[in-house]
Scaffold this motif. Structure first.
Motif, PDB file in Angstrom:
ATOM      1  N   VAL A   1      26.212  12.789  10.233  1.00  0.00           N
ATOM      2  CA  VAL A   1      25.624  11.492   9.904  1.00  0.00           C
ATOM      3  C   VAL A   1      24.164  11.715   9.517  1.00  0.00           C
ATOM      4  CG1 VAL A   1      25.062   9.192  10.755  1.00  0.00           C
ATOM      5  CG2 VAL A   1      27.192  10.289  11.466  1.00  0.00           C
ATOM      6  N   VAL A   2      23.904  11.741   8.217  1.00  0.00           N
ATOM      7  CA  VAL A   2      22.551  11.954   7.713  1.00  0.00           C
ATOM      8  C   VAL A   2      22.002  10.622   7.211  1.00  0.00           C
ATOM      9  CG1 VAL A   2      21.129  13.122   5.993  1.00  0.00           C
ATOM     10  CG2 VAL A   2      22.992  14.341   7.113  1.00  0.00           C
ATOM     11  N   LEU A   3      20.869  10.219   7.769  1.00  0.00           N
ATOM     12  CA  LEU A   3      20.274   8.943   7.415  1.00  0.00           C
ATOM     13  C   LEU A   3      19.102   9.153   6.471  1.00  0.00           C
ATOM     14  CD1 LEU A   3      20.145   7.153  10.892  1.00  0.00           C
ATOM     15  CD2 LEU A   3      21.953   7.055   9.164  1.00  0.00           C
ATOM     16  N   LYS A   4      19.159   8.513   5.315  1.00  0.00           N
ATOM     17  CA  LYS A   4      17.989   8.461   4.449  1.00  0.00           C
ATOM     18  C   LYS A   4      17.026   7.417   5.011  1.00  0.00           C
ATOM     19  CE  LYS A   4      20.420   7.669   0.755  1.00  0.00           C
ATOM     20  NZ  LYS A   4      20.771   7.403  -0.657  1.00  0.00           N
ATOM     21  N   ALA A   5      15.815   7.421   4.529  1.00  0.00           N
ATOM     22  CA  ALA A   5      14.821   6.469   5.020  1.00  0.00           C
ATOM     23  C   ALA A   5      15.344   5.045   4.917  1.00  0.00           C
ATOM     24  CB  ALA A   5      13.522   6.614   4.227  1.00  0.00           C
ATOM     25  N   GLY A   6      15.317   4.316   6.019  1.00  0.00           N
ATOM     26  CA  GLY A   6      15.762   2.922   6.042  1.00  0.00           C
ATOM     27  C   GLY A   6      17.229   2.732   6.368  1.00  0.00           C
ATOM     28  N   ASP A   7      18.024   3.812   6.381  1.00  0.00           N
ATOM     29  CA  ASP A   7      19.457   3.680   6.624  1.00  0.00           C
ATOM     30  C   ASP A   7      19.751   3.503   8.113  1.00  0.00           C
ATOM     31  OD1 ASP A   7      20.020   3.893   3.989  1.00  0.00           O
ATOM     32  OD2 ASP A   7      20.888   5.906   4.074  1.00  0.00           O
ATOM     33  N   PRO A   8      20.816   2.735   8.447  1.00  0.00           N
ATOM     34  CA  PRO A   8      21.213   2.575   9.846  1.00  0.00           C
ATOM     35  C   PRO A   8      22.477   3.377  10.177  1.00  0.00           C
ATOM     36  CG  PRO A   8      22.084   0.767   8.571  1.00  0.00           C
ATOM     37  CD  PRO A   8      21.414   1.702   7.592  1.00  0.00           C
ATOM     38  N   ALA A   9      22.652   3.655  11.453  1.00  0.00           N
ATOM     39  CA  ALA A   9      23.915   4.175  11.980  1.00  0.00           C
ATOM     40  C   ALA A   9      24.253   3.355  13.213  1.00  0.00           C
ATOM     41  CB  ALA A   9      23.796   5.653  12.330  1.00  0.00           C
ATOM     42  N   TYR A  10      25.553   3.370  13.594  1.00  0.00           N
ATOM     43  CA  TYR A  10      25.997   2.487  14.670  1.00  0.00           C
ATOM     44  C   TYR A  10      26.794   3.267  15.712  1.00  0.00           C
ATOM     45  CZ  TYR A  10      25.016  -0.749  10.869  1.00  0.00           C
ATOM     46  OH  TYR A  10      24.410  -1.428   9.833  1.00  0.00           O
TER      47      TYR A  10
ATOM     48  N   THR B   1      14.542   3.629  15.180  1.00  0.00           N
ATOM     49  CA  THR B   1      14.372   2.477  16.073  1.00  0.00           C
ATOM     50  C   THR B   1      15.757   2.059  16.538  1.00  0.00           C
ATOM     51  OG1 THR B   1      12.376   1.717  14.930  1.00  0.00           O
ATOM     52  CG2 THR B   1      13.560   0.098  16.261  1.00  0.00           C
ATOM     53  N   VAL B   2      15.965   1.987  17.849  1.00  0.00           N
ATOM     54  CA  VAL B   2      17.276   1.673  18.406  1.00  0.00           C
ATOM     55  C   VAL B   2      17.267   0.260  18.975  1.00  0.00           C
ATOM     56  CG1 VAL B   2      19.038   2.319  20.096  1.00  0.00           C
ATOM     57  CG2 VAL B   2      17.677   4.102  18.961  1.00  0.00           C
ATOM     58  N   THR B   3      18.251  -0.539  18.563  1.00  0.00           N
ATOM     59  CA  THR B   3      18.401  -1.907  19.058  1.00  0.00           C
ATOM     60  C   THR B   3      19.845  -2.134  19.499  1.00  0.00           C
ATOM     61  OG1 THR B   3      18.848  -2.708  16.811  1.00  0.00           O
ATOM     62  CG2 THR B   3      16.569  -2.838  17.580  1.00  0.00           C
ATOM     63  N   ALA B   4      20.063  -3.202  20.277  1.00  0.00           N
ATOM     64  CA  ALA B   4      21.396  -3.502  20.794  1.00  0.00           C
ATOM     65  C   ALA B   4      21.752  -4.951  20.530  1.00  0.00           C
ATOM     66  CB  ALA B   4      21.460  -3.211  22.290  1.00  0.00           C
TER      67      ALA B   4
ATOM     68  N   LEU C   1      25.114  -0.523  19.286  1.00  0.00           N
ATOM     69  CA  LEU C   1      23.794   0.072  19.146  1.00  0.00           C
ATOM     70  C   LEU C   1      23.545   0.369  17.665  1.00  0.00           C
ATOM     71  CD1 LEU C   1      23.419   2.713  22.022  1.00  0.00           C
ATOM     72  CD2 LEU C   1      22.540   0.373  21.924  1.00  0.00           C
ATOM     73  N   THR C   2      22.355   0.059  17.209  1.00  0.00           N
ATOM     74  CA  THR C   2      21.952   0.373  15.836  1.00  0.00           C
ATOM     75  C   THR C   2      20.734   1.279  15.885  1.00  0.00           C
ATOM     76  OG1 THR C   2      22.745  -1.760  15.015  1.00  0.00           O
ATOM     77  CG2 THR C   2      21.181  -0.565  13.622  1.00  0.00           C
ATOM     78  N   ALA C   3      20.837   2.409  15.219  1.00  0.00           N
ATOM     79  CA  ALA C   3      19.700   3.337  15.086  1.00  0.00           C
ATOM     80  C   ALA C   3      19.305   3.355  13.618  1.00  0.00           C
ATOM     81  CB  ALA C   3      20.080   4.733  15.556  1.00  0.00           C
ATOM     82  N   ARG C   4      18.135   2.815  13.314  1.00  0.00           N
ATOM     83  CA  ARG C   4      17.668   2.744  11.911  1.00  0.00           C
ATOM     84  C   ARG C   4      16.560   3.772  11.686  1.00  0.00           C
ATOM     85  NH1 ARG C   4      18.558  -0.861   8.054  1.00  0.00           N
ATOM     86  NH2 ARG C   4      19.506  -2.289   9.575  1.00  0.00           N
TER      87      ARG C   4
END
Length: 232
Positions: free
Chosen positions: A159-168, A103-106, A119-122
């Motif tokens: 950048v590997v995201l586990k469930a629930g983790d965010p990246a920016y 889910t991407v938010t700004a 930008l946050t991608a969770r």
């Protein structure tokens, strides 16, 4: 005379037999008495050995378990794409995130003049995925080109995201101030590397954001915004 001698002989023989019988009885008693403690000692020894074996077996089986737990199964994603050839190879092998996975938010960064977005991608997929490259952003319908990515913001490891983790990702909108080249934007599109699906992102604020397409830049996806690397 012969009769007396015969009786004496019989008496002597009887006495000898009696003595021999008494002697045998005594010997048997001694043998039984001596054999009883030996049997008890043997039983006690088996019980002790059994207990010792059981205790040793329990301890022996517990130690490998502790050793296994201490080593553990290192999930390459736990390091969040940390350095190291093994970790990087494992992380690079993780499947790429798609629009269905995140889910991407700004949100605006800092205060006025609101020249940058974050930008946050969770990861909302429930499993790990790799967020590759930089976001492909188009801020204006009249400007059908992706916002250029800043090379120095590229992370050293995947950048590997586990469930629930965010990246920016940091996005520069303009140089600030009032400029005739700025355009108001209330929503814009984002695509992830390796996925053609368009994600519609709502711009923060009631009045939207001011964008100068000639000045717009974006950073790569990272676990956190970094001073210097994201300074553009």
């Amino acid at each position: 005379m012969n009769t007396l001698r015969h009786r004496s002989t019989l008496l002597a023989t009887a006495a000898t037999a009696t003595a021999l019988a008494l002697s045998l009885t005594a010997c048997q008693g001694d043998t039984q008495t001596k054999s009883a403690p030996a049997a008890t000692s043997s039983a006690t020894g088996k019980a002790a050995d059994s207990e010792h074996t059981s205790a040793s077996g329990t301890t022996g089986s517990a130690d490998p378990a502790r050793s296994t737990e201490s080593k553990g199964s290192t999930d390459p994603t736990d390091a969040g794409g940390s350095a190291g050839s093994t970790g990087e190879q494992a992380n690079a092998a993780t499947r790429v995130c798609t629009a269905r996975d995140v889910t991407v938010t700004a949100a605006t960064q800092d205060g006025p003049p609101y020249t940058h977005l974050v930008l946050t991608a969770r990861n909302t997929s429930g499993h790990s995925c790799r967020l590759a490259g930089a976001p492909h952003i188009q801020l204006l319908k009249s400007h059908q080109q992706d916002v250029p990515a800043v090379a120095k913001s590229k992370p050293a490891a995947p950048v590997v995201l586990k469930a629930g983790d965010p990246a920016y990702a940091l996005v520069k909108l303009s140089d600030g101030g009032v400029d005739e080249d700025n355009e108001a934007v209330s929503a814009f599109s984002v695509r992830l590397e390796g996925d053609s699906t368009v994600i519609a992102v709502t711009a923060p604020g009631n009045a939207g954001i001011a964008v100068d397409p000639a000045k717009a830049l974006t950073g790569y996806w990272t676990f956190e915004l970094r001073n210097g690397a994201d300074d553009f």
